[in-house]
Scaffold this motif. Structure first.
Motif, PDB file in Angstrom:
ATOM      1  N   UNK A  28       0.648  -1.262  -0.226  1.00 17.11           N
ATOM      2  CA  UNK A  28      -0.052   0.038   0.025  1.00 17.11           C
ATOM      3  C   UNK A  28       0.885   1.349   0.059  1.00 17.11           C
ATOM      4  N   UNK A  29       1.979   1.146   0.690  1.00 14.86           N
ATOM      5  CA  UNK A  29       2.659   2.442   0.860  1.00 14.86           C
ATOM      6  C   UNK A  29       3.445   2.447  -0.501  1.00 14.86           C
ATOM      7  N   UNK A  30       3.642   1.619  -1.456  1.00 15.26           N
ATOM      8  CA  UNK A  30       4.287   1.707  -2.697  1.00 15.26           C
ATOM      9  C   UNK A  30       3.411   2.293  -3.524  1.00 15.26           C
ATOM     10  N   UNK A  31       1.983   2.379  -3.598  1.00 15.40           N
ATOM     11  CA  UNK A  31       1.273   2.844  -4.487  1.00 15.40           C
ATOM     12  C   UNK A  31       1.430   4.508  -4.612  1.00 15.40           C
ATOM     13  N   UNK A  32       1.300   5.015  -5.651  1.00 12.01           N
ATOM     14  CA  UNK A  32       1.725   6.259  -6.253  1.00 12.01           C
ATOM     15  C   UNK A  32       1.001   7.289  -5.171  1.00 12.01           C
ATOM     16  N   UNK A  33      -0.262   7.010  -4.767  1.00 10.53           N
ATOM     17  CA  UNK A  33      -0.938   7.940  -4.059  1.00 10.53           C
ATOM     18  C   UNK A  33      -0.244   8.082  -2.437  1.00 10.53           C
ATOM     19  N   UNK A  34       0.194   7.138  -1.990  1.00 13.52           N
ATOM     20  CA  UNK A  34       0.810   7.140  -0.750  1.00 13.52           C
ATOM     21  C   UNK A  34       2.337   7.481  -0.629  1.00 13.52           C
ATOM     22  N   UNK A  35       3.043   6.995  -1.936  1.00 13.20           N
ATOM     23  CA  UNK A  35       4.620   7.442  -2.022  1.00 13.20           C
ATOM     24  C   UNK A  35       4.414   8.657  -2.425  1.00 13.20           C
ATOM     25  N   UNK A  36       3.716   9.339  -3.401  1.00 15.65           N
ATOM     26  CA  UNK A  36       3.841  10.822  -3.308  1.00 15.65           C
ATOM     27  C   UNK A  36       3.526  11.728  -2.261  1.00 15.65           C
ATOM     28  N   UNK A  72      14.624  19.510  -1.697  1.00 18.40           N
ATOM     29  CA  UNK A  72      14.702  18.680  -3.032  1.00 18.40           C
ATOM     30  C   UNK A  72      13.621  17.724  -3.430  1.00 18.40           C
ATOM     31  N   UNK A  73      14.003  17.018  -4.442  1.00 16.33           N
ATOM     32  CA  UNK A  73      12.817  16.194  -4.983  1.00 16.33           C
ATOM     33  C   UNK A  73      13.187  14.621  -4.748  1.00 16.33           C
ATOM     34  N   UNK A  74      12.265  13.991  -4.324  1.00 14.47           N
ATOM     35  CA  UNK A  74      12.360  12.711  -3.823  1.00 14.47           C
ATOM     36  C   UNK A  74      11.561  11.642  -4.576  1.00 14.47           C
ATOM     37  N   UNK A  75      11.873  10.416  -4.659  1.00 18.20           N
ATOM     38  CA  UNK A  75      11.150   9.336  -4.932  1.00 18.20           C
ATOM     39  C   UNK A  75      11.101   8.384  -3.622  1.00 18.20           C
ATOM     40  N   UNK A  76      10.003   7.780  -3.410  1.00 18.99           N
ATOM     41  CA  UNK A  76       9.943   6.700  -2.160  1.00 18.99           C
ATOM     42  C   UNK A  76       9.158   5.341  -2.607  1.00 18.99           C
ATOM     43  N   UNK A  77      10.002   4.297  -2.120  1.00 21.79           N
ATOM     44  CA  UNK A  77       9.635   3.083  -2.431  1.00 21.79           C
ATOM     45  C   UNK A  77       9.584   2.215  -1.010  1.00 21.79           C
ATOM     46  N   UNK A  78       8.620   1.407  -0.728  1.00 23.86           N
ATOM     47  CA  UNK A  78       8.700   0.416   0.350  1.00 23.86           C
ATOM     48  C   UNK A  78       8.664  -0.934   0.142  1.00 23.86           C
ATOM     49  N   UNK A  79       9.478  -1.481   0.755  1.00 21.84           N
ATOM     50  CA  UNK A  79       9.513  -2.942   0.522  1.00 21.84           C
ATOM     51  C   UNK A  79       9.232  -3.818   2.032  1.00 21.84           C
ATOM     52  N   UNK A  80       8.899  -5.113   1.673  1.00 21.05           N
ATOM     53  CA  UNK A  80       8.672  -5.625   2.980  1.00 21.05           C
ATOM     54  C   UNK A  80       9.825  -6.196   3.623  1.00 21.05           C
ATOM     55  N   UNK A  81       9.803  -6.243   5.180  1.00 18.63           N
ATOM     56  CA  UNK A  81      10.831  -6.305   6.144  1.00 18.63           C
ATOM     57  C   UNK A  81      11.522  -7.574   5.471  1.00 18.63           C
ATOM     58  N   UNK A  82      10.985  -8.661   5.179  1.00 16.44           N
ATOM     59  CA  UNK A  82      11.681 -10.017   4.887  1.00 16.44           C
ATOM     60  C   UNK A  82      12.436 -10.115   3.533  1.00 16.44           C
ATOM     61  N   UNK A  83      11.878  -9.012   2.773  1.00 17.31           N
ATOM     62  CA  UNK A  83      12.494  -8.965   1.435  1.00 17.31           C
ATOM     63  C   UNK A  83      14.078  -8.777   1.371  1.00 17.31           C
TER      64      UNK A  83
END
Length: 688
Positions: A539-547, A559-570
């Motif tokens: 859900x956090x990797x969705x564009x709405x939340x990451x934006x 600054x300009x940033x991009x955000x992504x989220x991964x699972x803890x076990x990945x």
């Protein structure tokens, strides 16, 4: 016997009805046009003129010159239906409060079919119509629906919703209202002038307030004051003592003391009103009325001229001064406290105590609406929030103590247990976090780097007494190069509370999902987060939340940033193989390497060597020369040694205890990760 004022001054025509023009004007037009209905419903509060208007309507209908909006007052019908008249046989007035049963309505229905004796219409006035029973309404339903031409029904009630719906739908409904204070004052002043009694101007607001907008109740109160008036007329003091209202002087003292934050004056006023015999509940009601007037005066400076506040001119001047002293916010807060106190006073056994408690609440500090007080309160709230917020992970982790052990003549590796029996290693590896760069404490040059799962660990180099220069510190493997502006993982984590607050302004749901998220890495202008729950990570990797998170980072760090989220076990992002650390910084690896190397040399020297008791947690580095290189495949040549395995596990547990688990930032020296790398070719064993 003197006639009561409300009976003596009862209106005899629609033109004399005061304050109900929204009802009397349409009725006058209907009478003038001859559009007369067979049933009317007059509703409204008590004492507002419903029954009087019903009698005027009957008088207008049966006037010799009628139907007319202005009865002549000379014919027999007008004389009989006058306020002091004897009544007319064709006009029947029924009190449903005592005659609302089915038998009474049946009798009324039977009489309705007879023609009028001497008038034009037979008029049935049913007062308190809501008291008629359902069976009584059902008995009247047919005749109300289709009455004879000479029959007219007039229902008067204070609760029109209780009248049977089928009856109400067949009537013309005219709602009456309470009289405004200005109209009521004109009526009372005119009646007092007609009676020839002198009344002080300050008495009229008390009388009108006691009447509550009802003309009959107000005239009854005024009649009581006129009856007890002396030669000087009706004075303010006599009215206050007789009506039980609070003296305006006590109200002024209370408001002035509240404006000055004078506790002694406030509670002294309460004591004086109790000593004077005033009711605390009535005092609270009068105080609430004064606060209402002050709020209106603050909003509308000419509220007195507009009729919004009914008070003498000198009282208005004093109230304007009180408005200047007390701000609107404080006045509103006082009004809310008094209103709540009035609710608490209902049924209270000690109303004075409740009054004193609400006064103490009004005197609480922080109620001032000045700029300095507001800024001070905001500062206190911010400090409290800073204390309550979780501390940012800025403190460095405790450095790992160098551990070395005496090398035994022979050592055996640990046998490989089943792969699933590794809960400790799995818990630490499921949430990868960046490893803090340790500071070298020993001048030992680093040995050659080793690759996990490909070759055995390299032998430990013998430390030199005076190296030329300390080895270069190992680069942090998990942290990516800082973005433009010097923003790295530590900076993002330190600003995490501010980032959460910025995310809250855009999306509260995104802020809630970030509760168990941590910063994994910062690579260029990309921030990677890790979350323990895989659905929330997606859900956090969705564009709405990451934006939303990226916008929050931009507002806090720039600054300009991009955000992504991964699972803890990945698996964590790819990182270079770590360089070999000094011997003093790799106690567990050094111990295993020395034992494996010496085991190899011992196997070539003797078939069954004996191994002395190893020294645990020695702070000195072994001075023996490095043994020869061990064979690459240890699984086939080295048998397991349970005693050595247990000692290694204890040493590893000592190192694990040095860094608290669960902290994403304390990874200065992670022995679990190095043990996993060491044991990877051999398998792993559960640590009990």
């Amino acid at each position: 016997m003197a006639l009561a004022l409300y009976r003596k001054y009862r209106p005899a025509s629609f033109s004399e009805v005061v304050g109900q023009e929204h009802v009397t004007d349409p009725l006058r037009m209907a009478l003038q046009a001859g559009r007369i209905n067979h049933a009317y419903l007059f509703s409204g509060p008590r004492g507002c003129g419903k029954t009087s208007s019903a009698r005027i309507l009957a008088r207008s209908l049966n006037c010799a010159q009628g139907p007319t909006p202005d009865p002549c007052g000379e014919c027999s019908s007008c004389v009989a239906l006058a306020p002091e008249g004897s009544g007319n046989v064709d006009v029947v007035e029924l009190d449903a409060a005592s005659h609302g049963g089915v038998d009474d309505t049946r009798e009324l229905r039977d009489r309705a079919f007879y023609a009028p004796a001497e008038s034009r219409y037979r008029v049935f006035i049913i007062d308190e119509a809501h008291m008629v029973t359902t069976q009584g309404f059902n008995a009247l339903l047919k005749i109300v629906e289709e009455p004879p031409d000479h029959l007219i029904f007039i229902f008067a009630t204070t609760e029109p919703e209780k009248v049977l719906g089928t009856i109400r739908s067949r009537t013309h409904h005219y709602p009456f209202r309470l009289m405004p204070p200005g109209v009521m004052r004109e009526l009372v002043e005119r009646i007092c002038a007609d009676e020839g009694v002198q009344v002080e101007p300050a008495v009229f607001p008390l009388v009108i307030r006691a009447g509550g907008g009802s003309a009959r109740d107000t005239l009854s109160v005024m009649d009581q004051l006129l009856a007890g008036a002396g030669p000087e007329g009706v004075t303010y003091a006599r009215a206050v003592s007789l009506l039980g209202v609070t003296d305006v002087a006590l109200i002024d003292e209370m408001v002035d003391a509240l404006g000055d934050q004078d506790g002694a004056g406030v509670f002294g006023t309460v004591n004086r009103l109790v000593e004077a015999g005033h009711d605390p509940r009535r005092f609270a009601t009068d105080l609430l009325d004064r606060l209402r007037d002050l709020v209106l005066l603050h909003a509308v400076r000419d509220a007195g001229e507009r009729g919004l506040v009914d008070a003498p001119a000198e009282q208005l001047t004093k109230m304007l001064g009180q408005v200047e002293k007390i701000g609107p916010g404080t006045l509103t807060r006082y009004a809310e406290i008094v209103h709540t106190g009035l609710i608490d006073m209902r049924g209270a056994t000690a109303p004075r105590l409740v009054l004193e408690l609400l006064c103490s609440r009004m005197l609480l500090p922080g109620a001032s609406d000045t700029e300095s007080a507001l800024l001070d309160r905001m500062d206190r709230l911010e400090r409290r929030a800073a204390v309550a917020a979780p501390a940012a992970p800025t403190a460095p982790a405790a450095p790992a103590a160098p551990v070395a052990s005496a090398v035994a003549p022979a050592a055996t590796p640990v046998a490989a247990p089943p792969a699933g029996d590794r809960p400790v290693f799995q818990r630490r590896s499921q949430a990868p976090a960046p490893v803090a760069e340790p500071q070298p404490e020993a001048p030992t040059p680093p040995p050659p780097a080793t690759q996990p799962r490909q070759a055995a660990p390299a032998p430990v180099a013998e430390p030199t007494p005076a190296p030329a220069a300390p080895p270069a510190p190992e680069p942090e493997p998990a942290a990516a190069p800082a973005a433009s502006g010097g923003v790295d993982v530590a900076a993002v984590r330190q600003s995490w509370p501010a980032l959460l607050a910025a995310v809250r302004t855009q999306s509260r749901s995104t802020e809630a999902m970030l509760t168990n998220a941590t910063v994994l890495s910062v690579e260029g202008n990309t921030i990677t987060l890790t979350h323990t729950a895989e659905p929330l990570a997606k859900r956090l990797s969705d564009p709405r939340n990451s934006d939303a998170i990226a916008a929050a980072v931009e507002s806090v760090l720039g600054g300009k940033w991009q955000v992504r989220c991964v699972h803890g076990s990945a698996p964590a992002p790819a990182r270079p193989a770590p360089a070999a650390k000094p011997a003093a910084e790799r106690p567990v690896v050094q111990r295993r390497s020395q034992q494996q190397q010496q085991q190899s040399s011992a196997d070539s020297a003797a078939p069954a060597p004996s191994r002395p008791e190893p020294v645990r947690r020695s702070t000195q580095v072994s001075e023996e020369p490095p043994p020869p290189e061990p064979p690459a495949d240890l699984d086939e040549q080295l048998p397991p040694d349970p005693a050595s395995e247990r000692e290694d596990e204890e040493a590893m547990l000592d190192e694990v205890a040095a860094a608290p688990m669960g902290s994403p930032d304390v990874k200065q020296h992670d022995p679990d990760e190095e043990i996993i790398k060491l044991f990877s070719p051999l398998g792993a064993r559960r640590i009990d």
